[in-house]
Scaffold this motif. Structure first.
Motif, PDB file in Angstrom:
ATOM      1  N   PRO A  84     -46.420  34.140  68.839  1.00  0.00           N
ATOM      2  CA  PRO A  84     -47.372  34.975  68.581  1.00  0.00           C
ATOM      3  C   PRO A  84     -47.573  35.861  69.667  1.00  0.00           C
ATOM      4  CG  PRO A  84     -47.937  32.838  67.661  1.00  0.00           C
ATOM      5  CD  PRO A  84     -46.737  32.523  68.302  1.00  0.00           C
ATOM      6  N   TYR A  85     -48.028  35.572  70.917  1.00  0.00           N
ATOM      7  CA  TYR A  85     -48.127  36.115  72.032  1.00  0.00           C
ATOM      8  C   TYR A  85     -47.416  37.374  72.279  1.00  0.00           C
ATOM      9  CZ  TYR A  85     -45.360  33.230  74.956  1.00  0.00           C
ATOM     10  OH  TYR A  85     -44.441  32.337  75.439  1.00  0.00           O
ATOM     11  N   ILE A  88     -48.027  40.010  69.868  1.00  0.00           N
ATOM     12  CA  ILE A  88     -49.161  40.774  69.939  1.00  0.00           C
ATOM     13  C   ILE A  88     -48.883  41.611  71.307  1.00  0.00           C
ATOM     14  CG2 ILE A  88     -51.668  40.205  70.852  1.00  0.00           C
ATOM     15  CD1 ILE A  88     -50.889  39.420  67.910  1.00  0.00           C
ATOM     16  N   ARG A  89     -48.205  41.473  72.174  1.00  0.00           N
ATOM     17  CA  ARG A  89     -48.009  42.312  73.287  1.00  0.00           C
ATOM     18  C   ARG A  89     -47.404  43.473  73.022  1.00  0.00           C
ATOM     19  NH1 ARG A  89     -46.461  37.347  78.069  1.00  0.00           N
ATOM     20  NH2 ARG A  89     -48.426  36.337  77.669  1.00  0.00           N
ATOM     21  N   TYR A  96     -58.993  37.569  61.435  1.00  0.00           N
ATOM     22  CA  TYR A  96     -58.955  36.192  60.438  1.00  0.00           C
ATOM     23  C   TYR A  96     -59.921  36.180  59.380  1.00  0.00           C
ATOM     24  CZ  TYR A  96     -56.163  34.210  63.962  1.00  0.00           C
ATOM     25  OH  TYR A  96     -54.737  33.811  64.744  1.00  0.00           O
ATOM     26  N   SER A 100     -62.627  33.826  63.894  1.00  0.00           N
ATOM     27  CA  SER A 100     -62.139  33.059  64.965  1.00  0.00           C
ATOM     28  C   SER A 100     -62.370  33.513  66.293  1.00  0.00           C
ATOM     29  CB  SER A 100     -60.691  32.877  64.664  1.00  0.00           C
ATOM     30  OG  SER A 100     -59.840  32.176  65.457  1.00  0.00           O
ATOM     31  N   PHE A 102     -64.855  33.119  70.438  1.00  0.00           N
ATOM     32  CA  PHE A 102     -65.270  32.157  71.341  1.00  0.00           C
ATOM     33  C   PHE A 102     -66.633  32.078  71.307  1.00  0.00           C
ATOM     34  CE2 PHE A 102     -61.180  34.264  72.297  1.00  0.00           C
ATOM     35  CZ  PHE A 102     -60.237  33.284  72.223  1.00  0.00           C
ATOM     36  N   ALA A 114     -59.624  39.727  74.991  1.00  0.00           N
ATOM     37  CA  ALA A 114     -58.594  40.378  74.135  1.00  0.00           C
ATOM     38  C   ALA A 114     -58.129  41.472  74.701  1.00  0.00           C
ATOM     39  CB  ALA A 114     -59.268  40.941  73.011  1.00  0.00           C
ATOM     40  N   GLY A 117     -55.566  39.850  77.402  1.00  0.00           N
ATOM     41  CA  GLY A 117     -54.426  39.306  76.759  1.00  0.00           C
ATOM     42  C   GLY A 117     -53.224  40.272  76.639  1.00  0.00           C
ATOM     43  N   ARG A 122     -52.934  38.414  83.510  1.00  0.00           N
ATOM     44  CA  ARG A 122     -53.532  37.649  82.737  1.00  0.00           C
ATOM     45  C   ARG A 122     -53.976  36.322  83.454  1.00  0.00           C
ATOM     46  NH1 ARG A 122     -50.138  39.751  78.601  1.00  0.00           N
ATOM     47  NH2 ARG A 122     -48.578  39.370  79.771  1.00  0.00           N
TER      48      ARG A 122
ATOM     49  N   ASN B 218     -60.256  27.691  71.472  1.00  0.00           N
ATOM     50  CA  ASN B 218     -59.263  28.301  70.294  1.00  0.00           C
ATOM     51  C   ASN B 218     -57.887  28.630  70.710  1.00  0.00           C
ATOM     52  OD1 ASN B 218     -59.105  29.311  68.147  1.00  0.00           O
ATOM     53  ND2 ASN B 218     -60.772  30.532  67.688  1.00  0.00           N
ATOM     54  N   ARG B 220     -55.414  29.086  69.454  1.00  0.00           N
ATOM     55  CA  ARG B 220     -54.623  29.701  68.261  1.00  0.00           C
ATOM     56  C   ARG B 220     -55.063  31.210  68.594  1.00  0.00           C
ATOM     57  NH1 ARG B 220     -54.926  29.146  61.925  1.00  0.00           N
ATOM     58  NH2 ARG B 220     -53.691  31.051  61.518  1.00  0.00           N
ATOM     59  N   ARG B 221     -56.211  31.448  68.689  1.00  0.00           N
ATOM     60  CA  ARG B 221     -56.855  32.718  68.778  1.00  0.00           C
ATOM     61  C   ARG B 221     -56.203  33.308  70.052  1.00  0.00           C
ATOM     62  NH1 ARG B 221     -59.945  36.553  65.730  1.00  0.00           N
ATOM     63  NH2 ARG B 221     -59.422  38.303  67.122  1.00  0.00           N
ATOM     64  N   MET B 222     -56.116  32.374  71.053  1.00  0.00           N
ATOM     65  CA  MET B 222     -55.778  32.810  72.341  1.00  0.00           C
ATOM     66  C   MET B 222     -54.305  33.452  72.282  1.00  0.00           C
ATOM     67  SD  MET B 222     -58.062  33.145  74.632  1.00  0.00           S
ATOM     68  CE  MET B 222     -57.509  33.295  76.124  1.00  0.00           C
ATOM     69  N   ALA B 223     -53.621  32.679  71.589  1.00  0.00           N
ATOM     70  CA  ALA B 223     -52.139  33.185  71.346  1.00  0.00           C
ATOM     71  C   ALA B 223     -52.218  34.761  70.563  1.00  0.00           C
ATOM     72  CB  ALA B 223     -51.335  32.257  70.507  1.00  0.00           C
ATOM     73  N   ALA B 224     -53.206  34.717  69.638  1.00  0.00           N
ATOM     74  CA  ALA B 224     -53.159  35.898  68.698  1.00  0.00           C
ATOM     75  C   ALA B 224     -53.949  37.145  69.615  1.00  0.00           C
ATOM     76  CB  ALA B 224     -54.111  35.549  67.556  1.00  0.00           C
ATOM     77  N   LEU B 225     -54.139  36.638  70.904  1.00  0.00           N
ATOM     78  CA  LEU B 225     -54.838  37.823  71.529  1.00  0.00           C
ATOM     79  C   LEU B 225     -53.640  38.165  72.940  1.00  0.00           C
ATOM     80  CD1 LEU B 225     -58.585  36.689  72.363  1.00  0.00           C
ATOM     81  CD2 LEU B 225     -57.544  38.524  70.789  1.00  0.00           C
ATOM     82  N   PHE B 227     -52.173  35.661  74.732  1.00  0.00           N
ATOM     83  CA  PHE B 227     -51.907  34.936  75.792  1.00  0.00           C
ATOM     84  C   PHE B 227     -50.929  33.669  75.530  1.00  0.00           C
ATOM     85  CE2 PHE B 227     -56.055  36.409  76.584  1.00  0.00           C
ATOM     86  CZ  PHE B 227     -56.223  36.677  77.952  1.00  0.00           C
TER      87      PHE B 227
END
Lengths: 259, 362
Positions: A84-85, A88-89, A96, A100, A102, A114, A117, A122, B218, B220-225, B227
């Motif tokens: 996924p990352y 996203i990059r 979501y 979802s 923090f 965000a 990321g 990072r 979270n 999963r959310r970090m991966a979706a940001l 990271f």
């Protein structure tokens, strides 16, 4: 963007291209043989009843689940095997269905994360300086979704509608090229829905998106094309007015009660 | 572990405070403890200074490295004591000890950096092995690594000198100071621990620490940001390992010997106990836990004999103390202190509110 070497073929390639994407959960086919292409800057709605496979489609596109078969290209680049990352990059974003966020961190930290990321450093061990560009970027995004008044509050303390807006702010961080919105209007008040439509239609023209949305008043006002899904398959594609007028669609999805 | 909430100001507030303001923001309790620690050599006997306080500070540093992983990253690693012991072994092997056929007699300024770097690499490697697991599985894998190291050091004679290990390891003499002296060694440990403590607090609000807390809450959310959660967690192991490795160097200078028992399963678990008893939500917790642990270990023997029990049963007292604290407060002694403070504050607010009404017209 953070890295130099990107396939520069964005002009000719589709923003998003799926070829024969399937996803099995055991014997259940949540997605079967989805083939779909979206132009850069195109805005599309994915409609369908619960269990039609819409969110699974998003999870395959972002890489949360690997598809069981098929190929996914993002601006011409085969991203099927990417985590996924990495997607996203490259400019993909998503929100979501169920917020979802923090919850233990303040609003500003959520958006700052965000922005971090999708930038470099990072792993920085140094705290941001007073004039840090990413802190400014985060504050700008918070302002864009009207949350400036609560930027130092913990996310867990926010009202539901505010959390939904924060979801959108996270998706707009960095330089998004394509965004997946998963039911962004769910649970919002009529005023908040109007704000949402405003935010979506006000996005820069080069940013395309796919939106999953049950509220037709929101969905059909912010897109130029519609894909209908049913039981994990695509069964109709067209312009919003075509879809709305289609008797088969009305029968199956709109339940006749619409309008 | 997922419900742990580390309390700290937002990144914005963190960005705006300089060193001076950070110092000004500390409460009176901080200054009292700091002043007390600084003048300790004037009031404490050498026994208290080194055997109790310096030893507690060293164990506190090792537990601090666990607190960083567990409190901010939700990672319960049992390998921190092993990292420290490995650094200690390297000081003995590369530097000078009574085991002259193995020790290489490097000067301290070469030994210490190499020991810290190699031990940190070992920590990163352990992290890479265990990072894809969660909760109890992380505990199991890190415990397995710790046990493997223990048996390696026990059975290998060419490098680790087996069962007897190394003795005669002395703290260095430099800047005209013998750092093995009671007062000098005390200040050395105090200074190192203060640096480690400040580093953990600072990094917890830096992008790296903030993102680590994100992966805890979270992933999963970090991966979706954007990271890479796995890589971020491994880096956290690395950061924690540097602290543990420095503590290991101090530990071997404190003990003046090192043997497999230093990193046996007992001490490995003791670090977890120290961190949990102290509290995992704040970096000060492990130091409080370590002080309680050292006091119990040192005096429970006398205490038990005083009431007519066998002094050898001191582990019983430690175990009971651990049980009581964890039962009463899931967040250790820090949690108890927070609650007492909260009750006191509420009581005071209630009193001022009561007096506030008529107070307007004297």
């Amino acid at each position: 963007m953070s890295r130099g070497a990107r396939p520069a073929s964005a002009g000719s390639a589709n923003a998003l291209e799926l070829r024969g994407v399937s996803r099995l959960f055991g014997a259940l086919a949540a997605l079967s043989d989805i083939t779909l292409s979206v132009q850069p800057g195109e805005r599309r709605a994915v409609l369908g009843s619960n269990g039609a496979g819409k969110t699974t489609l998003f999870n395959c596109i972002t890489g949360d689940f690997a598809p069981s078969s098929g190929i996914i290209r993002f601006f011409g680049e085969d991203v099927t095997a990417f985590p996924p990352y990495e997607r996203i990059r490259r400019g993909l974003r998503r929100t979501y269905q169920i917020s979802s966020l923090f919850a233990g961190l303040p609003v500003l930290d959520n958006v700052y994360l965000a922005c971090r990321g999708v930038s470099r450093n990072r792993y920085s061990l140094l705290r941001p300086r007073r004039d840090d560009a990413l802190v400014h970027a985060a504050e700008g995004l918070i302002d864009a979704v009207h949350l400036t008044a609560v930027k130092d509050q913990l996310v867990g303390e926010l009202a539901y509608g505010q959390q939904r807006q924060l979801e959108i702010a996270l998706a707009l961080s960095g330089a998004p090229r394509f965004i997946l919105f998963d039911e962004p209007a769910a649970g919002l008040s009529p005023t908040e829905r109007r704000d949402l439509v405003h935010i979506l239609t006000g996005l820069p023209a080069h940013i395309g998106y796919i939106i999953i949305e049950h509220d037709m008043d929101v969905a059909l006002r912010v897109v130029e094309s519609v894909t209908m899904m049913h039981n994990g398959r695509i069964f109709k594609e067209g312009r919003p007015d075509e879809i709305e007028a289609d008797p088969e669609v009305q029968d199956l999805y709109l339940g006749g009660g619409h309008g | 572990m997922a419900t742990l909430e580390t309390r700290s100001p937002s990144i914005d507030a963190g960005a705006r405070i300089g060193l001076r303001e950070a110092i000004a923001r500390q409460g009176t309790a901080f200054w009292i403890v700091a002043a007390l620690l600084l003048v300790m050599p004037l009031i404490a006997t050498p026994f208290w200074l080194v055997q109790i306080i310096a030893y507690a500070i060293i164990l506190g540093m090792i537990a601090l490295s666990l607190m960083f992983l567990a409190g901010y990253g939700g990672i319960v690693s049992l390998v921190q004591m092993t990292v420290a012991a490995f650094a200690g072994y390297l000081v003995a092997i590369l530097g000078d000890s009574a085991i002259t056929q193995i020790s290489l007699k490097w000067p301290w300024w070469a030994t210490v950096p190499v020991a810290v770097v190699l031990a940190s690499l070992f920590g990163v490697l352990s992290g890479a092995l265990s990072v894809r697991t969660e909760g109890i599985y992380t505990i199991m894998i890190t415990l397995a690594i710790a046990s493997a190291f223990y048996y390696l050091s026990l059975q290998n004679y060419t490098i680790f000198n087996g069962f007897s290990g190394f003795n005669g390891i002395l703290p260095p003499v430099f800047l005209g100071v013998d750092w093995g002296g009671d007062v000098a060694f005390y200040y050395l440990t105090l200074g190192s621990a203060a640096l480690a403590y400040a580093a953990v607090i600072y990094v917890s609000r830096a992008p790296f620490g903030l993102a680590l807390q994100g992966t805890r809450d979270n992933p999963r959310r970090m991966a979706a940001l954007g990271f890479n959660v796995t890589a971020h967690r491994i880096a956290a192991y690395g950061f924690a390992a540097v602290i543990a490795a420095f503590a290991g160097v101090l530990l071997v200078w404190y003990q003046r010997q090192i043997s497999p028992g230093t990193a046996g399963v007992g001490p490995v678990v003791d670090i977890l106990i120290i961190a949990v008893v102290g509290g995992l939500s704040r970096p000060i917790g492990p130091f409080i836990g370590a002080l309680v642990y050292v006091l119990l270990r040192t005096f429970s023997l006398d205490l038990l004999e005083l009431v007519g029990l066998d002094g050898k049963r001191f582990q019983l007292l430690i175990g009971l103390g651990f049980l009581v604290i964890v039962l009463v407060s899931p967040d250790g002694l820090i949690g108890i202190a927070e609650r007492v403070k909260g009750r006191y504050r509420r009581g005071r607010e209630a009193r001022t509110a009561e007096m506030g009404g008529p107070g307007g017209q004297p």
